[in-house]
Design a protein around this motif. Structure first.
Motif, PDB file in Angstrom:
ATOM      1  N   ILE B  39       0.837  -1.193   0.000  1.00  0.00           N
ATOM      2  CA  ILE B  39       0.000   0.000   0.000  1.00  0.00           C
ATOM      3  C   ILE B  39       0.878   1.252   0.000  1.00  0.00           C
ATOM      4  CG2 ILE B  39      -1.663   1.329   1.375  1.00  0.00           C
ATOM      5  CD1 ILE B  39      -2.819  -1.321   2.303  1.00  0.00           C
ATOM      6  N   SER B  40       1.930   1.198   0.802  1.00  0.00           N
ATOM      7  CA  SER B  40       2.836   2.338   0.865  1.00  0.00           C
ATOM      8  C   SER B  40       3.506   2.555  -0.485  1.00  0.00           C
ATOM      9  CB  SER B  40       3.886   2.101   1.939  1.00  0.00           C
ATOM     10  OG  SER B  40       3.255   1.732   3.142  1.00  0.00           O
ATOM     11  N   GLY B  41       3.850   1.460  -1.160  1.00  0.00           N
ATOM     12  CA  GLY B  41       4.401   1.572  -2.505  1.00  0.00           C
ATOM     13  C   GLY B  41       3.423   2.256  -3.441  1.00  0.00           C
ATOM     14  N   GLY B  42       2.154   1.889  -3.317  1.00  0.00           N
ATOM     15  CA  GLY B  42       1.108   2.509  -4.136  1.00  0.00           C
ATOM     16  C   GLY B  42       1.024   3.997  -3.879  1.00  0.00           C
ATOM     17  N   ILE B  43       1.063   4.372  -2.616  1.00  0.00           N
ATOM     18  CA  ILE B  43       0.959   5.792  -2.279  1.00  0.00           C
ATOM     19  C   ILE B  43       2.161   6.559  -2.832  1.00  0.00           C
ATOM     20  CG2 ILE B  43       0.964   7.446  -0.361  1.00  0.00           C
ATOM     21  CD1 ILE B  43      -0.581   5.329   1.282  1.00  0.00           C
ATOM     22  N   SER B  44       3.342   5.973  -2.708  1.00  0.00           N
ATOM     23  CA  SER B  44       4.526   6.703  -3.145  1.00  0.00           C
ATOM     24  C   SER B  44       4.528   6.897  -4.659  1.00  0.00           C
ATOM     25  CB  SER B  44       5.799   5.995  -2.679  1.00  0.00           C
ATOM     26  OG  SER B  44       6.026   4.836  -3.437  1.00  0.00           O
ATOM     27  N   HIS B  45       4.105   5.887  -5.381  1.00  0.00           N
ATOM     28  CA  HIS B  45       4.103   6.039  -6.847  1.00  0.00           C
ATOM     29  C   HIS B  45       3.003   6.981  -7.309  1.00  0.00           C
ATOM     30  CE1 HIS B  45       6.881   2.714  -6.580  1.00  0.00           C
ATOM     31  NE2 HIS B  45       7.225   2.966  -7.826  1.00  0.00           N
ATOM     32  N   THR B  46       1.882   6.953  -6.599  1.00  0.00           N
ATOM     33  CA  THR B  46       0.815   7.895  -6.951  1.00  0.00           C
ATOM     34  C   THR B  46       1.290   9.331  -6.724  1.00  0.00           C
ATOM     35  OG1 THR B  46      -0.689   6.209  -6.137  1.00  0.00           O
ATOM     36  CG2 THR B  46      -1.648   8.344  -6.636  1.00  0.00           C
ATOM     37  N   ALA B  47       2.166   9.501  -5.735  1.00  0.00           N
ATOM     38  CA  ALA B  47       2.669  10.842  -5.446  1.00  0.00           C
ATOM     39  C   ALA B  47       3.388  11.449  -6.648  1.00  0.00           C
ATOM     40  CB  ALA B  47       3.612  10.797  -4.242  1.00  0.00           C
ATOM     41  N   PHE B  48       3.867  10.587  -7.532  1.00  0.00           N
ATOM     42  CA  PHE B  48       4.542  11.108  -8.726  1.00  0.00           C
ATOM     43  C   PHE B  48       3.603  11.976  -9.555  1.00  0.00           C
ATOM     44  CE2 PHE B  48       6.260  10.656 -13.106  1.00  0.00           C
ATOM     45  CZ  PHE B  48       7.479  11.283 -12.877  1.00  0.00           C
ATOM     46  N   VAL B 181       1.650   7.633   6.222  1.00  0.00           N
ATOM     47  CA  VAL B 181       2.525   7.028   5.224  1.00  0.00           C
ATOM     48  C   VAL B 181       2.714   8.016   4.071  1.00  0.00           C
ATOM     49  CG1 VAL B 181       2.757   5.170   3.543  1.00  0.00           C
ATOM     50  CG2 VAL B 181       1.872   4.667   5.826  1.00  0.00           C
ATOM     51  N   ALA B 182       1.616   8.636   3.647  1.00  0.00           N
ATOM     52  CA  ALA B 182       1.685   9.592   2.541  1.00  0.00           C
ATOM     53  C   ALA B 182       2.632  10.742   2.880  1.00  0.00           C
ATOM     54  CB  ALA B 182       0.289  10.120   2.221  1.00  0.00           C
ATOM     55  N   LEU B 183       2.522  11.255   4.085  1.00  0.00           N
ATOM     56  CA  LEU B 183       3.388  12.373   4.486  1.00  0.00           C
ATOM     57  C   LEU B 183       4.847  11.939   4.532  1.00  0.00           C
ATOM     58  CD1 LEU B 183       1.376  14.162   7.317  1.00  0.00           C
ATOM     59  CD2 LEU B 183       1.510  14.722   4.889  1.00  0.00           C
ATOM     60  N   SER B 184       5.084  10.740   5.043  1.00  0.00           N
ATOM     61  CA  SER B 184       6.487  10.324   5.103  1.00  0.00           C
ATOM     62  C   SER B 184       7.027  10.045   3.706  1.00  0.00           C
ATOM     63  CB  SER B 184       6.666   9.120   6.025  1.00  0.00           C
ATOM     64  OG  SER B 184       5.786   8.101   5.677  1.00  0.00           O
ATOM     65  N   VAL B 185       6.160   9.609   2.816  1.00  0.00           N
ATOM     66  CA  VAL B 185       6.590   9.422   1.425  1.00  0.00           C
ATOM     67  C   VAL B 185       7.078  10.750   0.854  1.00  0.00           C
ATOM     68  CG1 VAL B 185       5.677   9.072  -0.900  1.00  0.00           C
ATOM     69  CG2 VAL B 185       5.244   7.373   0.872  1.00  0.00           C
ATOM     70  N   ILE B 195      10.797   5.654  -6.212  1.00  0.00           N
ATOM     71  CA  ILE B 195      10.956   4.224  -6.449  1.00  0.00           C
ATOM     72  C   ILE B 195      11.628   3.536  -5.268  1.00  0.00           C
ATOM     73  CG2 ILE B 195      12.071   2.540  -7.993  1.00  0.00           C
ATOM     74  CD1 ILE B 195      11.494   4.513 -10.275  1.00  0.00           C
ATOM     75  N   LEU B 196      12.481   4.273  -4.546  1.00  0.00           N
ATOM     76  CA  LEU B 196      13.245   3.651  -3.472  1.00  0.00           C
ATOM     77  C   LEU B 196      12.666   3.930  -2.076  1.00  0.00           C
ATOM     78  CD1 LEU B 196      16.818   4.400  -4.855  1.00  0.00           C
ATOM     79  CD2 LEU B 196      15.404   2.400  -5.246  1.00  0.00           C
ATOM     80  N   VAL B 197      11.527   4.623  -2.034  1.00  0.00           N
ATOM     81  CA  VAL B 197      10.908   4.986  -0.757  1.00  0.00           C
ATOM     82  C   VAL B 197      10.709   3.778   0.156  1.00  0.00           C
ATOM     83  CG1 VAL B 197       8.625   5.557   0.156  1.00  0.00           C
ATOM     84  CG2 VAL B 197       9.769   7.143  -1.377  1.00  0.00           C
ATOM     85  N   ILE B 198      10.254   2.686  -0.453  1.00  0.00           N
ATOM     86  CA  ILE B 198       9.917   1.504   0.327  1.00  0.00           C
ATOM     87  C   ILE B 198      11.118   0.978   1.115  1.00  0.00           C
ATOM     88  CG2 ILE B 198       9.199  -0.918   0.079  1.00  0.00           C
ATOM     89  CD1 ILE B 198       7.027   1.245  -0.084  1.00  0.00           C
TER      90      ILE B 198
END
Lengths: 279, 268
Positions: B39-48, B181-185, B195-198
């Motif tokens: 889920i965190s991966g999803g959030i980080s990529h959506t942030a792009f 999670v979104a904020l930390s991303v 890509i490397l957030v996780i």
């Protein structure tokens, strides 16, 4: 811990289910269930795997809304009544590596609301509950390192730590060895002095002399009454209850399937094999 | 050795490393124990998508990424509770659509987007002061939220059903956790990239978990190990002239491998 829970409902039923139908999708899991539990009553809901026993508990906890019918828990809708309900789930989906010790897991049972820190008395209650289930010595152990039976007792402590007016137990003896079962039922008899208990099981061996009332469930409610009155109903409804009247009355029945030798096995009598076989 | 601290950009990088490690240690503990890594991966990529939108609007990409990733977090939280699509499918959709939007927004932006690569793979050496301020504020928000909701998040990670029965508003708390999670991303994007957030959310916690058993101590140790490893990676990238984000992640990976081996050899 020692104080008696005053619910103000001494003569009123703790649980009232009236013509309740429950379903997860469109297909009803349970239909037309009418049951009640009196204060200080120990009701055992029995039925085969997949008969919807756990679903009843979910409904009583307000986790599942009934399609029709009405449910009252401690005179309130389940979502409000569950504040005073203790719950021992069957499946504990927690990660064995989760960083939590026994004491903290039990303390969670004393949760009182947002922004309300645990008080000294909450900690005392947690210690007392652990002593009662015989797990005080292990209070600093990681929950994930406990055996199945020990973990079961810890989760029972979590369920009773807030001195609930109603205790819901889902397959409480599933992972407990026969010796522990006996003391477990003695503990229930003691708890019954202060709270109503509804336990759900597919293991007819689990029905002990401490059980006041039995409800047989398989898609619908087949019987609701004293354990002695079931004798003539069991063939009719394939409810696996013959053991109660044919067994020895003054002990907890522990061996799996010992009394199922006669006649057709009801589907539920394959119990144990499905779960234990996987291990 | 210490002459590298003379440079402003290195000072900023060190501050960024610490700020990032604080967010990662705390939020990562939830991500790992609640098992919401994907889920965190999803959030980080959506942030792009937010980064791209920032370019298109001519605003700070990192600031636009904040509402965008919060939106993604809430979106995933809402969709996952419906039975129409499964949670991992919902994540897959948001993940890819978010990235695709980011690319299209950047295509539509006038001119060339020079440090796009740094948002994908991070560049801790180019963190401006303004981004440090944003990171500091976000760290503060994360810490405050965790302090307030510590008991609830703990119960939610351990046993969500029980938390619900105990009277916690678990749906809202879960959303709030995803928002953290979104904020930390967003804090992490600058340092290791989307890509490397996780890696930073999971590896410090995975390493620390081998040494401590308490939840609070896991958070604290994760912050410490995260800081040490990020700064190690930063120094190595400086001396060997390597991409900083990738070097930090490789250091994290090596640390995890070494700890696992040490742990196992000691257990035998």
């Amino acid at each position: 811990m020692e104080s008696k829970t005053e619910t103000g409902l001494q003569n009123e039923a703790v649980v009232k289910m009236s013509k309740v139908t429950l379903s997860y999708t469109n297909e009803p899991v349970l239909e037309d269930i009418t049951l009640s539990v009196a204060p200080n009553e120990l009701l055992a809901v029995i039925g085969p795997n997949g008969s919807g026993k756990t679903t009843i508990l979910k409904a009583l906890l307000g986790l599942l809304k009934p399609v029709s019918g009405s449910i009252e828990v401690l005179g309130r809708p389940p979502k409000e009544g569950r504040r005073d309900v203790g719950y021992l789930p069957q499946k504990r989906r927690f990660d064995p590596a989760f960083p939590i010790n026994v004491f903290d897991a039990v303390l969670m049972g004393r949760y009182r609301g947002l922004l309300k820190a645990y008080r000294a008395e909450d900690r005392q209650s947690a210690e007392a509950a652990l002593e009662r289930v015989g797990m005080y010595e292990q209070r600093n152990s990681q929950v994930g390192t406990l055996s199945g039976g020990q973990a079961q007792r810890v989760f029972l402590a979590r369920a009773i730590v807030k001195e609930p007016a109603l205790l819901l137990l889902d397959e409480p003896t599933a992972s407990v060895d026969p010796e522990m079962q006996k003391s477990f039922y003695e503990l229930l008899a003691e708890l019954k002095q202060r709270m109503a208990i509804l336990l759900v099981t597919h293991d007819v061996g689990a029905i002990s002399v401490h059980v006041d009332t039995v409800a047989c469930v398989n898609r619908t409610l087949f019987y609701h009454g004293s354990p002695e009155g079931i004798d003539n109903l069991d063939e009719l409804y394939s409810c696996p209850v013959d053991i109660i009247s044919h067994g020895v009355p003054h002990r907890v029945f522990s061996e799996h399937g010992t009394d199922f030798s006669k006649g057709d096995k009801p589907e539920c009598c394959t119990h144990g094999s499905s779960e234990e076989g996987r291990k | 050795m210490f002459e590298i601290l003379q440079y402003d950009f290195m000072q900023n990088a060190f501050v960024a490393a610490v700020l990032v490690s604080i967010a990662c240690g705390i939020v990562g503990t939830y991500v790992v124990t609640k098992r919401i890594v994907f889920i965190s991966g999803g959030i980080s990529h959506t942030a792009f998508g937010g980064i791209g939108l920032g370019y298109l609007l001519g605003l700070s990409p990192i600031l636009v990424a904040i509402p965008f990733s919060l939106f993604a977090a809430i979106g995933i939280g809402v969709i996952s509770r419906k039975t129409v699509v499964s949670e991992d499918t919902a994540i897959g959709i948001l993940w890819t659509v978010g990235m695709a939007l980011g690319i299209i927004f950047i295509n539509l932006s006038p001119g060339y987007a020079p440090d796009l690569f740094s948002y994908l793979f991070g560049n801790i050496l180019t963190v401006p002061n303004s981004d440090l301020v944003v990171m500091l504020v976000l760290d503060f928000v994360i810490i405050a939220t965790v302090v307030i909701f510590y008991r609830e998040f703990y119960a939610l990670c351990f046993d969500e059903e029980f938390a619900t029965v105990a009277g916690m508003p678990t749906r809202l708390l879960y959303m709030l956790m995803l928002c953290l999670v979104a904020l930390s991303v967003v804090v992490l994007i600058r340092v290791v990239g989307i890509i490397l957030v996780i890696a930073l959310l999971t590896i410090p916690v995975a390493v620390s978990r081998m040494y401590v058993t308490g939840f609070r101590s896991l958070m604290l140790l994760s912050v410490v190990t995260g800081t040490v490893m990020t700064i190690t990676g930063l120094c190595l990238s400086y001396f060997f002239d390597l991409a900083s984000g990738a070097t930090i992640v490789v250091v994290l990976g090596i640390a995890f491998g070494l700890s696992s081996v040490l742990k196992r050899s000691r257990a035998v």
